[in-house]
Every structure is written in structure tokens, then in C-alpha cells.
Scaffold this motif. Structure first.
Motif, PDB file in Angstrom:
ATOM      1  N   LEU A 275      -1.332  12.832   8.712  1.00 34.31           N
ATOM      2  CA  LEU A 275      -0.866  11.471   8.448  1.00 34.31           C
ATOM      3  C   LEU A 275       0.511  11.488   7.789  1.00 34.31           C
ATOM      4  O   LEU A 275       1.397  10.702   8.142  1.00 34.31           O
ATOM      5  CB  LEU A 275      -1.873  10.749   7.553  1.00 34.31           C
ATOM      6  N   SER A 276       0.698  12.396   6.852  1.00 33.54           N
ATOM      7  CA  SER A 276       2.003  12.535   6.197  1.00 33.54           C
ATOM      8  C   SER A 276       3.075  12.951   7.195  1.00 33.54           C
ATOM      9  O   SER A 276       4.219  12.473   7.145  1.00 33.54           O
ATOM     10  CB  SER A 276       1.907  13.561   5.071  1.00 33.54           C
ATOM     11  N   HIS A 277       2.704  13.833   8.118  1.00 31.77           N
ATOM     12  CA  HIS A 277       3.638  14.292   9.146  1.00 31.77           C
ATOM     13  C   HIS A 277       4.088  13.141  10.042  1.00 31.77           C
ATOM     14  O   HIS A 277       5.275  12.999  10.356  1.00 31.77           O
ATOM     15  CB  HIS A 277       2.963  15.385   9.984  1.00 31.77           C
ATOM     16  N   TYR A 301       0.674   6.759  14.876  1.00 32.87           N
ATOM     17  CA  TYR A 301       0.396   6.298  13.518  1.00 32.87           C
ATOM     18  C   TYR A 301      -0.707   5.238  13.510  1.00 32.87           C
ATOM     19  O   TYR A 301      -1.628   5.285  12.683  1.00 32.87           O
ATOM     20  CB  TYR A 301       1.677   5.734  12.906  1.00 32.87           C
ATOM     21  N   ALA A 302      -0.619   4.297  14.443  1.00 33.92           N
ATOM     22  CA  ALA A 302      -1.629   3.238  14.514  1.00 33.92           C
ATOM     23  C   ALA A 302      -3.011   3.820  14.802  1.00 33.92           C
ATOM     24  O   ALA A 302      -4.013   3.428  14.182  1.00 33.92           O
ATOM     25  CB  ALA A 302      -1.238   2.223  15.583  1.00 33.92           C
ATOM     26  N   LYS A 303      -3.071   4.769  15.725  1.00 30.89           N
ATOM     27  CA  LYS A 303      -4.356   5.392  16.052  1.00 30.89           C
ATOM     28  C   LYS A 303      -4.896   6.194  14.870  1.00 30.89           C
ATOM     29  O   LYS A 303      -6.102   6.193  14.600  1.00 30.89           O
ATOM     30  CB  LYS A 303      -4.194   6.300  17.272  1.00 30.89           C
ATOM     31  N   ASN A 309      -9.349   4.971   8.728  1.00 30.13           N
ATOM     32  CA  ASN A 309      -9.777   3.725   8.071  1.00 30.13           C
ATOM     33  C   ASN A 309      -8.917   3.417   6.845  1.00 30.13           C
ATOM     34  O   ASN A 309      -9.417   3.072   5.769  1.00 30.13           O
ATOM     35  CB  ASN A 309     -11.257   3.809   7.670  1.00 30.13           C
ATOM     36  N   CYS A 310      -7.600   3.517   7.035  1.00 30.25           N
ATOM     37  CA  CYS A 310      -6.658   3.257   5.936  1.00 30.25           C
ATOM     38  C   CYS A 310      -6.263   1.780   5.955  1.00 30.25           C
ATOM     39  O   CYS A 310      -5.210   1.403   6.495  1.00 30.25           O
ATOM     40  CB  CYS A 310      -5.427   4.140   6.068  1.00 30.25           C
ATOM     41  N   GLN A 311      -7.101   0.947   5.398  1.00 33.21           N
ATOM     42  CA  GLN A 311      -6.894  -0.496   5.482  1.00 33.21           C
ATOM     43  C   GLN A 311      -5.612  -0.945   4.783  1.00 33.21           C
ATOM     44  O   GLN A 311      -4.853  -1.757   5.323  1.00 33.21           O
ATOM     45  CB  GLN A 311      -8.093  -1.229   4.875  1.00 33.21           C
ATOM     46  N   SER A 312      -5.356  -0.414   3.599  1.00 37.32           N
ATOM     47  CA  SER A 312      -4.170  -0.846   2.852  1.00 37.32           C
ATOM     48  C   SER A 312      -2.883  -0.473   3.590  1.00 37.32           C
ATOM     49  O   SER A 312      -1.921  -1.257   3.615  1.00 37.32           O
ATOM     50  CB  SER A 312      -4.174  -0.217   1.454  1.00 37.32           C
ATOM     51  N   LYS A 313      -2.854   0.706   4.211  1.00 37.02           N
ATOM     52  CA  LYS A 313      -1.660   1.115   4.951  1.00 37.02           C
ATOM     53  C   LYS A 313      -1.487   0.291   6.221  1.00 37.02           C
ATOM     54  O   LYS A 313      -0.358   0.009   6.638  1.00 37.02           O
ATOM     55  CB  LYS A 313      -1.727   2.603   5.293  1.00 37.02           C
TER      56      LYS A 313
END
Length: 327
Positions: A275-277, A301-303, A309-313
Motif C-alpha cells: 500500500l505504501s508503495h 490503489y482503489a482495488k 478495507n481502509c475506509q478513512s483512506k
């Protein structure tokens, strides 16, 4: 006062080391000087045909020291010029051609051989000279990087030090020489952003708005599930090219072992690093002006956000994409 007619350096028939100005010996950062060769050739990509730059640095046995520059196409000479100093580096494209000389000067020509500017004088010997579209990049022996917009005759970056990329700050005060990361590749993007790749598996770009170097890729993301993704063509896919170039240069940094150890000890590390990448790649695509790759990484990124399940992001990303007044 008597003046000698002897040349500063008698050039042999094949190769010799360039004469370093005194400022190089006083500099904290000293880059290796290119060799002075009797003949240099470089191909320039033109619209339909290949143009060849060729220079002949005369030897010290000649009556007078000079350098002859020849531009030809299919063996036919287009134009020539004579310079008083040996040519060390050459570059060119459809818009202009340029040569860097031993006396710390740069001469820029139009496609027809017209001098576009008086001779540019630098603080030390040029060691790298490259171009892309209307941009010209030069790196000197003291680690000072400059870029110019040749078409508009404007300076974009002036004497930007590459010391941070070579970890000079980590070296204590001492008169002894210290080893540093080697420079593997230096080039400039079509939007004028310079790129530098070192032997420590790291790539850097200079952000002119923030006036600082950004580490846009390194070995820390090597365990990412998307590491190495993308095409290797730099013009259309600079991010993919960076990944390929870093893999080919190899690595001498301890970061590789650290991240591999982390991946073995923490099963969740790979997902977090991935995710960081992706977030890093999105930011780099914006910096390099790679629209196509930005769209591709945005889909990744969206997938990934949905999978994690990163709701805040997700909410933050949607607000950022919608722009004001939501941001």
C-alpha cells in the motif's frame, strides 16, 4: 612577465585524463573526470534519420591544439565547428546539440549548426551532459547539477548539489577519502525533472517547487506485491523504467536484508509495504508528469484500499479527487 606557449596538457593519440581545476581539489565532493579521447561519437535521434555527432581532439604533437566537431547524416557532413578546448561530453536531439569541454565550458548549437548562445562557463569540469526535448542537464566534477530550458534560454536549476544523494552528511570531518554510492544513471525528463539512480538501489528526483531532492524509489519497497510492475520504456512509462533500471543496477545497501527480515518476521508487512508503495508511485507519477501511469496506479490503489478495507483512506481519496470545497 613571461608567457609560455606550451599547452597545459599534451593530449596523446588516444586517451588522457582531463585536467581538473583547483576548485575540484578543494571540494568536499569530487566526482571522477571523464577521459579525453582522440575521437568521440554519439548518435542523435532525429525525426526520420539518425544524426551523428563526432569530435576529434588533436594531440599535443600538432602545431596547435584544437578540437574539430563534425555533425553528419548518412555519411554526409551537415556542418562543422572548431573549438579551443577538448570535448569531453556530447548530447543532442531534434531541437539542439551541445558539447561540454575540458575548460569547463558548454557550447550549444541549433540543428543547422548556428550557435544559440555564447559559450556557457561553469565552475568546474562537466562530467555528465544529457538532454531531453528542450532541456539540457549538466553535472560538474564538484557535484553541482544545472538544467536549462534551451528553447527559452532560461535556467531551471542552478548549482544544485547532489551531496545528499551520495550521503556526504554521514561522513565525519576528515581529510581521508571515503567511498560513496556510485552514480548509475543521470537523465532529465521531458518536464525538466532530473533523475539520478545510485548503486544503493535508490532513485532521486529534484522537486523545483519544494527545492529539495526526493527519494522516489528504493529497496524498501522490494517486497511489494507490485514491485517491478510497468513497462521499461522511459518516455511513455518512467515509473516502469525506474523499476527496471533499479533492478539492473543491483544493490549494495543493507536495506535489502532489513526488509526481507521484516517480511519473514511479520506476515502483515507485505500488505502494508504494498500500500505504501502504491501511494509513493502515485506521488512520483505526478512529479514526473506521467499521466498514463498515474491512472494505472490509481486503479491499483482503489482495488488495494477495498481489499484492505481502509475506509478513512477511501474517504480522503474521494475528497481529494473531487477537489475544493471538499479538500
Amino acid at each position: 612577465m613571461q608567457y609560455t606557449t606550451e599547452p597545459i596538457r599534451k593530449t596523446p593519440t588516444w586517451v588522457d585524463a582531463a585536467v581538473a581545476p583547483p576548485i575540484v581539489s578543494q571540494s568536499q565532493l569530487k566526482l571522477g573526470l571523464p577521459r579525453v579521447k582522440s575521437t568521440l561519437m554519439k548518435k542523435m535521434s532525429a525525426e526520420r534519420t539518425t544524426t551523428v555527432m563526432e569530435c576529434h581532439n588533436t594531440s599535443g604533437t600538432e602545431v596547435s591544439d584544437y578540437t574539430k566537431l563534425i555533425i553528419s547524416r548518412h555519411g554526409m557532413v551537415l556542418w562543422t565547428d572548431y573549438l579551443s578546448s577538448a570535448i569531453l561530453q556530447m548530447t543532442g536531439n531534434d531541437l539542439f546539440s551541445a558539447v561540454a569541454c575540458e575548460d569547463a565550458s558548454i557550447v550549444i548549437y541549433s540543428p543547422a549548426g548556428r550557435r544559440l548562445l555564447p559559450t556557457i562557463v561553469l565552475e568546474s569540469t562537466p562530467v555528465v551532459l544529457t538532454s531531453n526535448d528542450r532541456w539540457l542537464l549538466c553535472l560538474t566534477a564538484t557535484g553541482q547539477l544545472c538544467t536549462w530550458d534551451v528553447t527559452h534560454q532560461a535556467c531551471e536549476l542552478s548549482s544544485i548539489s547532489i551531496s545528499p544523494l551520495l550521503r556526504v552528511a554521514q561522513v565525519g570531518p576528515s581529510e581521508e577519502s571515503h567511498s560513496a554510492p556510485a552514480l548509475r544513471d543521470i537523465r532529465i525528463q521531458k518536464n525538466g525533472t532530473p533523475l539520478v539512480i545510485t548503486s544503493y538501489h535508490q532513485a532521486f528526483a529534484y522537486n523545483k517547487d519544494m527545492r529539495c531532492w526526493l527519494r522516489i524509489s528504493d529497496a524498501w519497497h522490494i517486497i511489494s506485491e507490485l514491485w517491478g510492475s510497468g513497462s521499461s520504456l522511459i518516455e511513455q512509462h518512467p515509473l516502469g523504467w525506474l523499476s527496471t533500471a533499479l533492478t539492473m543496477t543491483g544493490s549494495t545497501d543493507a536495506t535489502n536484508q532489513s526488509i526481507l527480515t521484516l517480511a519473514k518476521s511479520d506476515p502483515e508487512a507485505s500488505g502494508t509495504i504494498t500500500l505504501s508503495h502504491i501511494e509513493n508511485q502515485l506521488a512520483v507519477a505526478l512529479l514526473l508528469g506521467s499521466i498514463k501511469e498515474y491512472n494505472e496506479w490509481m486503479l491499483y490503489y482503489a482495488k488495494r484500499l477495498a481489499k484492505e478495507n481502509c475506509q478513512s483512506k477511501v474517504e480522503e481519496l474521494c475528497q481529494w479527487l473531487m477537489g475544493p470545497p471538499y479538500v
